[in-house]
Motif scaffolding. Sequence first.
Motif, PDB file in Angstrom:
ATOM      1  N   LYS A 276      42.171  47.381  33.923  1.00 12.30           N
ATOM      2  CA  LYS A 276      43.478  47.101  34.512  1.00 12.30           C
ATOM      3  C   LYS A 276      44.584  46.948  33.470  1.00 12.30           C
ATOM      4  O   LYS A 276      45.687  46.517  33.809  1.00 12.30           O
ATOM      5  CB  LYS A 276      43.389  45.815  35.357  1.00 12.30           C
ATOM      6  CG  LYS A 276      42.400  45.912  36.511  1.00 12.30           C
ATOM      7  CD  LYS A 276      42.933  46.854  37.586  1.00 12.30           C
ATOM      8  CE  LYS A 276      41.852  47.098  38.634  1.00 12.30           C
ATOM      9  NZ  LYS A 276      42.204  48.174  39.554  1.00 12.30           N
TER      10      LYS A 276
ATOM     11  N   LYS B 286      47.212  41.347  37.193  1.00 13.77           N
ATOM     12  CA  LYS B 286      46.444  42.541  37.592  1.00 13.77           C
ATOM     13  C   LYS B 286      44.934  42.340  37.437  1.00 13.77           C
ATOM     14  O   LYS B 286      44.135  43.167  37.845  1.00 13.77           O
ATOM     15  CB  LYS B 286      46.857  43.730  36.715  1.00 13.77           C
ATOM     16  CG  LYS B 286      48.326  44.119  36.846  1.00 13.77           C
ATOM     17  CD  LYS B 286      48.453  45.647  36.806  1.00 13.77           C
ATOM     18  CE  LYS B 286      49.888  46.096  36.846  1.00 13.77           C
ATOM     19  NZ  LYS B 286      50.565  45.968  35.544  1.00 13.77           N
TER      20      LYS B 286
ATOM     21  N   THR C   2      41.166  41.550  37.840  1.00 13.82           N
ATOM     22  CA  THR C   2      40.278  41.468  38.999  1.00 13.82           C
ATOM     23  C   THR C   2      39.079  40.562  38.717  1.00 13.82           C
ATOM     24  O   THR C   2      38.147  40.502  39.504  1.00 13.82           O
ATOM     25  CB  THR C   2      39.756  42.869  39.374  1.00 13.82           C
ATOM     26  OG1 THR C   2      39.074  43.388  38.218  1.00 13.82           O
ATOM     27  CG2 THR C   2      40.870  43.806  39.767  1.00 13.82           C
TER      28      THR C   2
ATOM     29  N   CYS D 138      36.684  41.019  36.673  1.00 14.66           N
ATOM     30  CA  CYS D 138      35.437  41.795  36.597  1.00 14.66           C
ATOM     31  C   CYS D 138      34.585  41.331  35.421  1.00 14.66           C
ATOM     32  O   CYS D 138      33.407  41.637  35.356  1.00 14.66           O
ATOM     33  CB  CYS D 138      35.757  43.280  36.460  1.00 14.66           C
ATOM     34  SG  CYS D 138      36.471  43.723  34.866  1.00 14.66           S
TER      35      CYS D 138
END
Lengths: 287, 68
Positions: B21, B45, B47, B49
């Motif tokens: 991202k 932005k 996420t 992850c």
Amino acid sequence: MEENNESPFMKYLRKDRLPNIFCAGCGNGIVLNTFFNGMEMAEVDFDSIAMASGIGCSSRIPGYVKCDSLHTTHGRPISFATGLKLGNPDLNVVVFTGDGDAAAIGGNHLIHGARRNIDMTVICINNSIYGMTGGQISPTSPQGSYGSTAPYGVFERPFDLAELVTAAGATYVARWTTAHALQLTNAIKKGLNNKGFSFIEVISQCPTYFGRKNKLRTPIDMMRWMKDSGVNKLKADQMSAEELEGKIVVGEFANEPQPEFSNELYNLIEEKYGQKSQAAKSAYRED
Amino acid sequence: MIKLDPNLCKGCSICTEFCPKNVYENSKTPDKRGIRIPVPKNQDKCTQCNLCALMCPDQAIKVDEEDE
Ligand SMILES: Cc1ncc(C[n+]2csc(CCOP(=O)(O)OP(=O)(O)O)c2C)c(N)n1
Ligand code: SF4
Ligand code: SF4
Ligand code: SF4
């Protein structure tokens, strides 16, 4: 324990020894993280893990981990690990080694560990060079690459370690790169869960020596190259030698259970002597 | 929230390169040791992850699970 602002892997590490000794961007630290991630996914108890390593930058990894470990002589970690496993078959034995350690001086131990299918997980960090001693070429240095002992480029043919260890009889073999951290995690998980000799080859970056001598100036340049040249084994099997020129074949090379050495040996002792081996865990007894 | 330990970071930029991202940006000014520590500029932005924490070779990154 884990503090709120620390890496999720810090709880497994000897924090007082950090920052680690590895050069900026060296792949060794990535492999270390993926090991912990794979261990958690495999649901292997951290306290059951004992590590062994030889000599080299990659072989310094176990020294950072809060578990029992043996930092052994160059090329011999698999032999020491064999002793560990036979002394206490309940251990999950993990070997960290390099391409020089495992494939040059330790090549014979590697193939015989695989042939015996003794239960251990060998993680070989293949950076195509001897990092620790200043950039000499190794048995996996690609043809045409440069090192301090190959100023005109390597003319020898390299070993394909994953293929070699598969042919020698290992029951789980995979190859990934540090640019494939998730796939590598998954391979380590499978390797830990395999009851037998598991070999995970990790193509990794040594920016300080391999990078500098081969016009891959930064760790990022090296990792882009690894990511871009990876071809999955399933696809590679359909490709010609010319098409595979300069590619890194990644994926699974072997995954098929076979009788395991420590099991077979202990069963034999029980069969012949009618009792469990006295040698098992003898080091843990007082007598 | 992303926490980056400036005492562990060696400025390799692997986090900047691999975050899907583009959350990180390389710092323009080096610190006292001459290291450019990335800045998680686009945290909104993220996420979570955790790929950056997995790929940081120096265990310098922690990504908090909850959103504030
Ligand atoms: C018996 C013996 N021979 C040679 C050496 C010197 N030596 C130390 S590390 C090494 C090679 C390390 O290469 P590798 O295993 O690929 O590890 P890396 O440093 O690249 O991670 C050599 C030849 C030694 N320590 N012991
Ligand atoms: S010399 Fe190479 S292998 Fe050794 S720590 Fe530095 S980058 Fe890593
Ligand atoms: S957690 Fe994922 S999205 Fe968030 S900064 Fe790290 S790599 Fe980027
Ligand atoms: S990956 Fe880690 S060490 Fe490298 S720049 Fe990012 S935070 Fe620093």
